[in-house]
Structure formats: structure tokens, C-alpha cells
Design an enzyme around this catalytic site. Structure first.
Site, short mmCIF file in Angstrom:
data_model
loop_
_atom_site.label_atom_id
_atom_site.label_comp_id
_atom_site.label_asym_id
_atom_site.label_seq_id
_atom_site.Cartn_x
_atom_site.Cartn_y
_atom_site.Cartn_z
N CYS A 173 0.82 -1.21 0.00
CA CYS A 173 0.00 0.00 0.00
C CYS A 173 0.86 1.25 0.00
O CYS A 173 2.05 1.21 0.26
CB CYS A 173 -0.91 0.01 1.23
SG CYS A 173 -1.75 -1.55 1.53
N ARG B 92 2.70 1.10 -7.05
CA ARG B 92 2.71 0.02 -6.08
C ARG B 92 1.46 -0.84 -6.17
O ARG B 92 1.41 -1.94 -5.60
CB ARG B 92 2.85 0.60 -4.66
CG ARG B 92 4.16 1.32 -4.44
CD ARG B 92 4.15 2.13 -3.16
NE ARG B 92 4.06 1.30 -1.97
CZ ARG B 92 5.10 0.80 -1.33
NH1 ARG B 92 6.32 1.02 -1.79
NH2 ARG B 92 4.95 0.07 -0.25
N TRP C 299 -3.98 -1.77 -0.76
CA TRP C 299 -3.96 -3.06 -1.46
C TRP C 299 -4.60 -4.04 -0.49
O TRP C 299 -4.05 -4.35 0.56
CB TRP C 299 -2.53 -3.46 -1.79
CG TRP C 299 -2.35 -4.83 -2.36
CD1 TRP C 299 -2.18 -5.98 -1.67
CD2 TRP C 299 -2.31 -5.19 -3.74
NE1 TRP C 299 -2.04 -7.04 -2.52
CE2 TRP C 299 -2.11 -6.59 -3.80
CE3 TRP C 299 -2.43 -4.48 -4.93
CZ2 TRP C 299 -2.02 -7.28 -5.00
CZ3 TRP C 299 -2.33 -5.19 -6.13
CH2 TRP C 299 -2.13 -6.55 -6.16
N ASN D 40 -0.10 -0.11 6.62
CA ASN D 40 0.36 -1.12 5.66
C ASN D 40 0.72 -2.37 6.42
O ASN D 40 1.22 -2.29 7.55
CB ASN D 40 1.60 -0.64 4.91
CG ASN D 40 1.29 0.42 3.89
OD1 ASN D 40 0.15 0.80 3.70
ND2 ASN D 40 2.32 0.93 3.23
N GLY D 41 0.53 -3.54 5.81
CA GLY D 41 0.92 -4.78 6.46
C GLY D 41 -0.27 -5.54 7.01
O GLY D 41 -1.41 -5.36 6.57
N GLU E 216 10.12 -23.34 -15.01
CA GLU E 216 9.98 -21.92 -14.72
C GLU E 216 11.26 -21.16 -15.10
O GLU E 216 11.18 -20.05 -15.63
CB GLU E 216 9.66 -21.72 -13.23
CG GLU E 216 9.59 -20.28 -12.79
CD GLU E 216 8.50 -19.46 -13.50
OE1 GLU E 216 8.54 -18.21 -13.38
OE2 GLU E 216 7.63 -20.05 -14.17
N LYS F 101 11.31 -18.04 -17.78
CA LYS F 101 11.84 -16.70 -17.48
C LYS F 101 12.82 -16.25 -18.56
O LYS F 101 12.79 -15.10 -19.00
CB LYS F 101 12.55 -16.70 -16.10
CG LYS F 101 11.61 -16.71 -14.93
CD LYS F 101 10.96 -15.38 -14.69
CE LYS F 101 9.51 -15.29 -14.99
NZ LYS F 101 8.58 -16.28 -14.93
N GLU G 201 10.91 -15.51 -22.01
CA GLU G 201 9.92 -14.44 -22.09
C GLU G 201 10.54 -13.05 -22.02
O GLU G 201 9.93 -12.09 -22.49
CB GLU G 201 8.83 -14.62 -21.03
CG GLU G 201 9.24 -14.44 -19.60
CD GLU G 201 8.09 -14.71 -18.63
OE1 GLU G 201 6.91 -14.60 -19.04
OE2 GLU G 201 8.37 -15.03 -17.47
N HIS H 251 15.39 -39.35 -25.39
CA HIS H 251 14.26 -39.74 -26.23
C HIS H 251 13.98 -38.70 -27.30
O HIS H 251 12.82 -38.46 -27.65
CB HIS H 251 13.02 -39.99 -25.37
CG HIS H 251 13.18 -41.12 -24.41
ND1 HIS H 251 13.34 -42.43 -24.81
CD2 HIS H 251 13.25 -41.14 -23.05
CE1 HIS H 251 13.47 -43.21 -23.75
NE2 HIS H 251 13.43 -42.45 -22.66
N LYS I 63 0.51 -8.56 -18.38
CA LYS I 63 0.62 -9.01 -16.99
C LYS I 63 -0.55 -9.90 -16.60
O LYS I 63 -0.37 -10.94 -15.98
CB LYS I 63 0.69 -7.79 -16.05
CG LYS I 63 0.89 -8.16 -14.59
CD LYS I 63 2.23 -8.84 -14.37
CE LYS I 63 2.44 -9.25 -12.93
NZ LYS I 63 3.64 -10.08 -12.77
#
Length: 615
Positions: free
Chosen positions: A2, A27, A74, A100-101, A488, A492, A495, A511, A610
Site C-alpha cells: 500500500c 505500487r 492493497w 500497511n501490512g 519456470e 523466465k 519471455e 528420447h 501481466k
């Protein structure tokens, strides 16, 4: 996460607050609000949505005042609504709080305060702070000069969690109070005015001189200066620092790109993910997950549905849940599930994973699973998202806003969330011993520290990127959990660097794909799974025999792997079930540095978005 903004000085506070909050929009947020000392009262205005909605709500006669605080939220507790937006006030309206938190123990505090007669207006954890301050303030003598500070200290001694808290009081109009515990807070030192923000960009139009509040410290901020102490009242001295970054760099915390910033935020994000969920020695407590009594014991099957990076986390989750809870798990690409007439029957749980909670394919697969009788558990980062609203249970990963298109901290927090879920299911099903559960919980608690260790030694990764950035092909191999990480790591690289990359289960090389391995093709080998170490080494030997350079990701106490790999990227030794969250970090960094060296837009790679909201 936040955004926080505060002002004490001679000029009207509202334009400063709104300007600062706008500079913190990167943010991510879902609601906004301000509170100003307007005469002898506090005027609060807040609204769900973007700042434009708040500005419209302020109208033609906005509140005046030279002392105020502002917030962009957030959501973590309570969906985005006007009532849940910050600031939050006490029963009297004399004290307001932004935060925040997470306050981990907010629920028992709220229940106690309600029993004492306090009236709550929101679903948030934050509001308990306002009422705790109100109660403490009422107990203290009216003439005490540090009455508000003492009340804030007393309130926070009752609360546990990670937070940044800012307090405005109509009874103490000359200053605001700010307290930091993990979540950042920065004071801006101006000429006859003082500012406060959760990040530096909000301060730069007004000053480049800042003071960083430390963990466990309380700041009393007035127009002519600031007094800082710890939560026990001991005086703390903090130096004034000069900021030389430009505004764009400041938004990224001094990092060149949001992706790099988010890679380095992973220790803190992991801490947020596990916080409050691992307080018991041998049991995980997952807020938001309330499976019916007997449901876990009767489980016939678990279906994991996700796309892209979330799917790779799901593959790791599949292995971990099967291993610990001994229940069959099928991981399906969400885009494929509903088109293959899946045999979802009996007592089943669908685990849908999506950072945004808005991924169209994942939503469609989730609805298909529910239509066939499955209970739906969402693993997501966004409170109030469609997936979160539609699910029976929600496990929020708490990664905070992720700006870069290529996911990093959302992936590692998804892994941690699924690992906690696997432990919880294993304990409930009786397939995981108390000792093993305790060891895994201890390991999960320590994971943020180990992630920080990986990020403290990045020179070998940067050197490797310099040497291999002009390669045109790469392979990633691994077995078991290492294969999930290989997928993954490969994603990365492709992309953001546009370098062709492919991930394979290591045993599948022979194979067909081995025909493509040449001396010009680097091969990344994940070797964190001790039970298949020798098998993976055999596959490494196969590619070395074709002249390929081998880069291994291995534990720092593994002395054997150096005999087989040309380069070894080290991670701290950890329980191999938890290794994926550490093993991916050097691969994220490698992809980042290769992309930079190849001159690409790291944060906005071509052709990608995104949040994928189309099928």
C-alpha cells in the site's frame, strides 16, 4: 504494497497528499483515502477505486488543513469497498489510522474490543488499531505531554504482525505519529515542513533529504522536526540522507527495473506469505481456508489448474501434496482442462492458482471444476479478484503488487503457499508425522532468510550472463521438483531475453532432444533432489559427451557436483521439498541480466501482458 503519505507544515495538506499518493500508484491499490485536521476535527474522505474516484468524492469543497495523512490500499482483510478503505477512525472520530501490512491477531483483539462496547465499521484488521489507541488514550491523564505516543505504544504492544502505522489525532493537532515494523516508512525533511511516505518517489517534489525509520521505531513528526524512539521509549538517532536518484529510478527503489526490484523483494514477500500461519510448532493455520469437517480425510483427488508461471508452481505443488498428504493430484493447464471432459468426481478439491485472480483460462477451468462438484480453493495475490470471490476457500500469497510482466515474487510465494497447504493436508490426513511437520514448518519460517542469502551472492550469475548472453538456444533439465523449477527457469529466460529455451525432465533427453545438444547449447541442470542425484548426474554426462556447457544449480555443501558441471550456482542447503523457492532465484537473475545485455525491455517484454483476461 500500500501507499502512505503524510504532511505537517504551513501549506494546504490535501494537494500534497494527493500528489504523493499519485506518485505511489505504481505500487498497486484498490482504494484510497485522506484525513485532514480541519479546525478541531478530523475530516475523512475515502473511496474504493482509483484516485480519480476519491477526487470526485472530495467535491468542490474539499476539507482544508495543514496536517493530514493519505493512503492507497492493497486489500488484505476485507474486499475493496468505501468502508474498508483507509483511514479508519475510532468510535469518537478523534483518532484515525492508516496502515500497511497485517495485524495477525486482529480477530481476538476485535472480539475483545466489541465486548467492551467499541463499534466497528469495516472488515479490516487495521481498524482494531484505532480502537486500541482510543482505549489507551482514554486511560491516560489528559495533561500528559506524550499521551498520544504512549497510547500508540500501548496499542502496538498488544498487536502482532508486520506493519507501518500512521496516526492522526484531533486532540494532538501539532503532529502525526508513525511506527514501522518491517513495512517501510521514510520521513522527508523540508524547510519548515515535514513529510512522510512509504516510498521515496512521493517525497522528491518537496525534498531530497530523508530519514529512514527503522524496524520497531516510533516517530513523532512536527513541522519543525522529528523525534524518534523505539517502542520502549528509548531515544533513537537517525541520520538525514540525501537522495540523488531521479523520479523514475526512485519508483523502482533505486533498481534499474521493476523486475530486479521484485526479485530482491522475495525474502520480504516470503515473510509476508508465512507470517501468522506457522505460529504452532506442528500445525499450519491457513486463514481463509476452512474445509468442512471430514472433507480432507475423504479426499479422492486434488485437481490443480493454472497457466504459465502459476502452472509451474502448481507442478511443484502437485509433487509436494502427493508426497506429504498421500492423495492423488492432477495438475492441468487451465486452458486444456474444460475441453477434455475431465473425470472430476467423488470428493475432490480444485486448487486454482492465479497471481491476478483474473486469468480467463483459470477462471473458466475453476468454474468447470465447480460445475462438476468439486470444492474450489483459490491461491491468488489479489483480494477482491474474481477468483477470490468465486472460490469456497482462498489462500492469499501476500506477495504485494507485482509490476513487471515476468513473475518472480508471486511465483516463490505461490510455492510457499502450496508447501504450507501440503503440510496442512498431510497433518489432517495423518500421513505426516509430527516430527516431520515440525521440521518443515521450521524450514518454511527460515525460508526468507535463506532467500536473502542467495541474493547476497549474485556475482557468479552476472558473470555467467556476460559470457552466455549471445547464445541462441538453452536447455533446462531436472527431475521431480527440479523439473518443475527447470520449466519456470526456462520460461523466465525465453519471455524476457527472447532466447530460445526448452525445459525437459532430465530422463527424457535421450528420447529425442539430445539430437539438438551441441557445444553452442548451454544446459542448466537442477540438482537439489538428493534421491535422484545419481540419475541426474548421468543425464549431465550425456550432454557433456556432446560438448555442451553445463551449469548446475546445487546446494552449497554439495562437493560432488563440481566434478560434472562447468559452473555451479550455489544455494543454501535446505529440505529438498523447500528447495524450489531458492533454486529459482539464480535462474531469475540469469534471465534478467541476459535480457538487459541483449538490450530488451525487461519489464514489458514484447507481445505479453501481466494479466491475461482473454482465452
Amino acid at each position: 504494497m500500500c501507499g502512505i503519505m503524510g504532511y505537517v507544515g504551513p501549506r494546504p495538506a490535501l494537494p500534497v497528499l494527493l500528489d504523493g499518493l499519485r506518485r505511489l500508484e505504481y505500487r498497486g491499490y484498490d482504494s484510497a483515502g485522506v484525513a485532514l485536521l480541519d479546525g478541531d476535527r478530523i475530516a475523512v474522505r475515502k473511496a474504493a477505486g482509483k484516485l480519480g474516484v476519491l477526487e470526485a468524492a472530495l467535491g468542490a469543497n474539499p476539507p482544508a488543513g495543514c496536517v493530514g495523512i493519505g493512503h492507497t490500499r492493497w486489500a488484505t482483510h476485507g474486499i475493496p469497498t468505501d468502508a474498508n478503505a483507509h483511514p479508519h477512525g475510532d468510535c469518537t472520530g478523534r483518532h484515525v489510522v492508516i496502515h500497511n501490512g497485517i495485524i495477525e491477531n486482529y480477530l481476538p483483539l476485535k472480539e475483545r474490543l466489541e465486548a467492551e462496547g467499541h463499534r466497528f465499521r469495516s472488515d479490516t484488521d487495521t481498524e482494531v488499531l484505532a480502537h486500541l489507541i482510543e482505549a489507551a488514550h482514554a486511560r491516560l491523564p489528559a495533561g500528559r505531554p506524550d499521551r498520544l505516543e504512549a497510547a500508540v505504544r500501548e496499542a502496538l504492544h498488544q498487536a502482532s504482525g508486520a506493519y507501518a502505522v500512521v496516526v492522526l489525532s484531533a486532540d494532538h493537532p501539532e503532529h502525526i505519529i508513525a511506527v514501522r515494523m518491517v513495512s517501510p516508512l521514510i520521513i522527508g525533511v523540508g524547510d519548515g515542513e515535514m513529510l512522510l511516505a512509504s516510498d521515496i518517489p512521493a517525497l522528491l517534489p518537496y525534498t531530497r533529504d530523508v530519514i529512514v525509520i527503522g524496524d520497531g521505531e516510533l516517530a513523532v513528526i512536527a513541522s519543525d522536526g522529528v523525534a524518534i524512539s523505539d517502542l520502549e521509549g528509548r531515544v533513537v538517532t537517525r541520520p538525514v540522507q540525501r537522495i540523488t536518484w531521479d523520479a523514475t529510478m526512485a519508483e523502482k527503489g533505486g533498481y534499474a527495473h521493476f523486475m530486479l526490484k521484485e526479485i530482491y523483494e522475495q525474502p520480504r514477500a516470503l515473510h509476508e506469505t508465512v507470517m501468522g500461519r506457522l505460529d504452532r510448532e506442528d500445525r499450519v493455520e491457513l486463514d481463509g481456508v476452512a474445509l468442512p469437517e471430514g472433507f480432507v480425510e475423504r479426499l479422492d483427488k486434488i485437481w490443480v489448474v493454472a497457466c504459465g508461471t502459476a502452472f509451474h508452481a502448481g507442478l511443484a505443488g502437485r509433487w509436494t501434496i502427493e508426497h506429504l498428504a498421500r492423495v492423488p493430484v492432477e495438475a492441468d493447464l487451465a486452458s486444456e482442462l474444460r475441453y477434455r471432459d475431465p473425470l472430476i468426481e467423488g470428493t475432490t478439491l480444485a486448487v486454482a492458482i492465479s497471481q491476478s485472480g483474473e486469468t480467463a483460462d483459470t477462471l473458466a477451468a475453476s468454474r468447470e471444476a465447480r460445475a462438476r462438484g468439486s470444492r474450489l480453493l483459490a491461491v491468488t495475490n489479489v483480494v477482491g479478484s474474481t477468483l477470490a470471490r468465486e472460490a469456497d476457500d482462498v489462500l492469499f500469497v501476500r506477495a504485494g503488487p507485482e509490476i513487471a510482466v515476468a513473475s518472480t515474487k508471486a511465483y516463490t510465494t505461490m510455492l510457499a503457499a502450496l508447501q504450507m497447504l501440503a503440510v496442512d493436508l498431510g497433518v489432517q490426513r495423518g500421513t505426516l508425522s509430527r516430527g516431520r511437520a515440525s521440521a518443515l514448518i521450521a524450514g518454511l519460517r527460515h525460508l526468507p532468510v535463506l532467500a536473502q542469502e542467495v541474493l547476497s551472492n549474485t556475482a557468479p550469475v552476472e558473470a555467467l550472463a556476460q559470457r552466455l548472453c549471445r547464445a541462441e538456444h538453452a536447455f533446462f533439465i531436472g527431475r521431480g521438483l527440479d523439473y518443475a523449477v527447470a520449466m519456470e527457469g526456462s520460461l523466465k529466460l525465453k519471455e524476457i531475453s527472447y532466447l530460445h529455451s526448452e525445459a525437459l525432465a532430465a530422463g527424457e533427453l535421450k528420447h529425442g532432444t539430445l539430437a539438438l545438444v551441441t557445444p553452442e547449447t548451454p544446459v542448466f541442470a537442477l540438482v537439489t533432489q538428493r534421491a535422484v542425484f545419481e540419475k541426474t548426474v548421468s543425464n549431465i554426462q550425456e550432454v557433456r559427451a556432446r560438448g555442451a556447457e553445463v551449469i548446475a544449480v546445487a546446494y552449497d555443501d554439495d562437493r560432488e557436483i563440481g566434478r560434472y558441471a562447468d559452473t555451479v550456482l550455489r544455494i543454501p542447503s535446505v529440505d529438498e521439498i523447500l528447495a524450489p523457492a531458492l533454486a529459482i532465484i539464480p535462474l531469475q537473475l540469469f534471465a534478467y541480466h541476459v535480457a538487459v545485455l541483449r538490450g530488451h525491455d525487461v519489464d514489458q517484454p514484447r507481445n505479453l501482458a501481466k494479466s491475461v483476461t482473454v482465452e
